[in-house]
Scaffold this active site. Structure first.
Site, short mmCIF file in Angstrom:
data_model
loop_
_atom_site.label_atom_id
_atom_site.label_comp_id
_atom_site.label_asym_id
_atom_site.label_seq_id
_atom_site.Cartn_x
_atom_site.Cartn_y
_atom_site.Cartn_z
N LYS A 3 0.84 -1.21 0.00
CA LYS A 3 0.00 0.00 0.00
C LYS A 3 0.86 1.25 0.00
O LYS A 3 0.56 2.23 -0.67
CB LYS A 3 -0.87 0.03 1.27
CG LYS A 3 -2.12 -0.79 1.20
CD LYS A 3 -2.94 -0.45 2.44
CE LYS A 3 -4.18 -1.26 2.54
NZ LYS A 3 -4.81 -1.10 3.86
N TYR A 9 7.56 -5.76 -1.55
CA TYR A 9 8.47 -4.65 -1.83
C TYR A 9 8.76 -4.55 -3.33
O TYR A 9 8.57 -3.50 -3.94
CB TYR A 9 9.76 -4.88 -1.05
CG TYR A 9 10.78 -3.76 -1.15
CD1 TYR A 9 10.62 -2.56 -0.47
CD2 TYR A 9 11.93 -3.94 -1.93
CE1 TYR A 9 11.58 -1.56 -0.56
CE2 TYR A 9 12.89 -2.94 -2.02
CZ TYR A 9 12.71 -1.75 -1.32
OH TYR A 9 13.65 -0.76 -1.41
N TYR A 38 1.30 8.24 -15.51
CA TYR A 38 1.01 9.68 -15.27
C TYR A 38 1.83 10.55 -16.23
O TYR A 38 1.38 11.61 -16.66
CB TYR A 38 1.31 10.06 -13.82
CG TYR A 38 0.15 9.89 -12.87
CD1 TYR A 38 -0.22 8.63 -12.41
CD2 TYR A 38 -0.59 10.98 -12.43
CE1 TYR A 38 -1.29 8.47 -11.54
CE2 TYR A 38 -1.66 10.83 -11.57
CZ TYR A 38 -2.00 9.57 -11.12
OH TYR A 38 -3.06 9.42 -10.26
P1 NAD Z 1 14.43 3.91 5.73
O1 NAD Z 1 13.58 2.80 6.22
O2 NAD Z 1 15.50 4.44 6.61
O3 NAD Z 1 13.54 5.13 5.26
C1 NAD Z 1 12.21 5.03 4.83
C2 NAD Z 1 11.43 6.17 5.44
O4 NAD Z 1 10.07 6.12 4.98
C3 NAD Z 1 11.38 6.08 6.97
O5 NAD Z 1 11.65 7.34 7.53
C4 NAD Z 1 9.96 5.64 7.25
O6 NAD Z 1 9.48 6.04 8.52
C5 NAD Z 1 9.22 6.27 6.09
N1 NAD Z 1 7.95 5.60 5.79
C6 NAD Z 1 7.73 4.27 5.63
N2 NAD Z 1 6.44 4.03 5.36
C7 NAD Z 1 5.83 5.25 5.34
C8 NAD Z 1 4.49 5.67 5.12
N3 NAD Z 1 3.51 4.79 4.86
N4 NAD Z 1 4.22 6.99 5.18
C9 NAD Z 1 5.19 7.90 5.46
N5 NAD Z 1 6.46 7.57 5.68
C10 NAD Z 1 6.79 6.25 5.61
O7 NAD Z 1 15.07 3.39 4.34
P2 NAD Z 1 16.06 4.12 3.32
O8 NAD Z 1 17.20 3.22 3.11
O9 NAD Z 1 16.29 5.52 3.72
O10 NAD Z 1 15.19 4.07 1.98
C11 NAD Z 1 14.55 5.23 1.44
C12 NAD Z 1 13.94 4.88 0.10
O11 NAD Z 1 14.97 4.45 -0.80
C13 NAD Z 1 12.91 3.77 0.16
O12 NAD Z 1 11.85 4.08 -0.73
C14 NAD Z 1 13.65 2.56 -0.35
O13 NAD Z 1 12.81 1.64 -0.98
C15 NAD Z 1 14.63 3.19 -1.34
N6 NAD Z 1 15.82 2.35 -1.52
C16 NAD Z 1 16.82 2.33 -0.57
C17 NAD Z 1 17.92 1.52 -0.77
C18 NAD Z 1 19.06 1.48 0.20
O14 NAD Z 1 20.00 0.70 0.00
N7 NAD Z 1 19.12 2.30 1.23
C19 NAD Z 1 18.02 0.71 -1.91
C20 NAD Z 1 16.96 0.73 -2.83
C21 NAD Z 1 15.88 1.57 -2.63
#
Ligand code: NAD
Ligand code: UDP
Length: 308
Positions: A89, A143, A157
């Site tokens: 979601k 995921y 979009y």
């Molecule tokens: P993280 O878990 O530290 O950060 C994710 C943030 O999103 C958190 O602050 C969390 O509280 C917030 N969040 C989660 N669900 C939410 C919701 N429903 N509403 C509002 N806020 C919400 O992870 P990250 O490593 O900082 O990742 C950030 C983004 O980058 C993510 O979308 C992740 O899929 C993507 N990503 C990260 C990596 C990596 O290696 N760090 C790799 C691929 C993709």
């Protein structure tokens, strides 16, 4: 510019907020604090150009902004599998809400996609043209498929409503402000080594990943967002490829201590190999990583010494 960062209190989001403020922008940080922490943004709370809004991206929101970076989504396997339906979601509804807002206020909108859209890849290294090898019904699917649908929504979009999109596919990134209990491999190994606990390798440890230091990644984000030649998707990651055994040994060498390496069962659908082809990032953004794994690990270890 006034810029919205969803997931702005997380690991990557908080570094992005820092960078956007440093560049002279105003930042609205929207986060439900599921995996993010107020401590990641505590230093920004007194900055008049920064605003924190506690909100869930699955519920609609309105802000007058010129750019939106959509990062809200738990990223570590244990966290995104904790409530898998919520994870899907978050990716799908979060994308729809960001795109709807971008359409209304004519903002440019950036999606934090992932190398997980390539699944357990049969093509190596992975170029953006590879469609992937993803299990639609496994533990990682909430995921992987959520992020794939988000990319689909971004492109629909773009084609249907002329929304100005950008998509980055992020490969494994590490650095200060990862949560000590995050569950991802770099933070797990460092915390285990610092505490003198066993280093837990899942499976035989011969699976590979490519690790990008957070500062390099954020530079890639900003370059992709602020160019007009391509909407993406663009891989951003460090092509240096390591087995988990190599990572464990390097971490032990840098931390020191007496931890032993132990093996635990490999989680299902764990990709066997992963390395970005960054030809496009090099040519389009003139971007490539500058921080070697050993140097980045040293910065990250210094951070975790203050946390554990
Ligand atoms: P993280 O878990 O530290 O950060 C994710 C943030 O999103 C958190 O602050 C969390 O509280 C917030 N969040 C989660 N669900 C939410 C919701 N429903 N509403 C509002 N806020 C919400 O992870 P990250 O490593 O900082 O990742 C950030 C983004 O980058 C993510 O979308 C992740 O899929 C993507 N990503 C990260 C990596 C990596 O290696 N760090 C790799 C691929 C993709
Ligand atoms: N891994 C490991 N020990 C840990 C945590 C992870 O061996 O304590 C492995 C995991 O099985 C995977 C790799 O390290 O093969 C990267 O895992 P991570 O969760 O960091 O990211 P992802 O699998 O999403 O790339």
């Amino acid at each position: 510019m006034r810029i919205l960062v969803t997931g702005g209190a997380g690991f990557l989001g908080s570094h992005l907020c820092d960078r956007l403020l440093k560049d002279g922008n105003e930042v609205v940080c929207l986060d439900n604090l599921f995996t993010g922490r107020k401590t990641n943004i505590a230093h920004l709370l007194t900055n008049p150009d920064f605003e924190f809004v506690r909100h869930d991206v699955i519920d609609p929101f309105k802000f007058e902004v010129e750019q939106i970076y959509n990062l809200a989504c738990p990223a570590s396997p244990p966290h995104y599998q904790f409530n898998p339906i919520k994870t899907t979601k978050t990716s799908v509804m979060g994308a729809i809400n960001c795109l709807g807002l971008a359409k209304r206020v004519k903002a440019r909108v950036f999606q934090a996609s992932t190398s997980e859209v390539y699944g357990d890849p049969a093509v190596h290294p992975q170029p953006e043209s590879y469609w992937g090898h993803v299990n639609p019904i496994g533990r990682r699917s909430c995921y992987d498929e959520g992020k794939r649908v988000a990319e689909t929504l971004f492109f629909d979009y773009y084609r249907e409503n002329k929304v100005d999109i950008r998509i980055v596919r992020i490969f494994n990134t590490y650095g200060p402000r990862m949560h000590p209990n995050d569950g991802r491999v770099v933070s797990n190994f460092i915390v285990q080594a610092l505490k003198g606990d066993d280093i837990t390798i899942y499976g035989d440890g011969l699976q590979t990943r490519s690790f990008c230091y957070v500062d390099d990644l954020i530079e890639g984000f900003v370059r992709l967002m602020n160019q007009t030649k391509s909407v993406g998707p663009v891989n951003i990651g460090n092509p240096g490829e390591f087995t988990m055994l190599q990572l464990a040994e390097l971490t032990l060498k840098l931390v020191g201590g007496s931890s032993k390496i132990v093996h635990k069962p490999l989680p299902s659908d764990d990709p066997k190999q992963r390395r970005p082809d960054i030809t496009l990032a090099r040519s389009l953004l003139n971007w490539e990583p500058t921080v070697e794994l050993e140097e980045g690990l040293k910065h990250t270890i210094s951070y975790f010494k203050t946390q554990v």
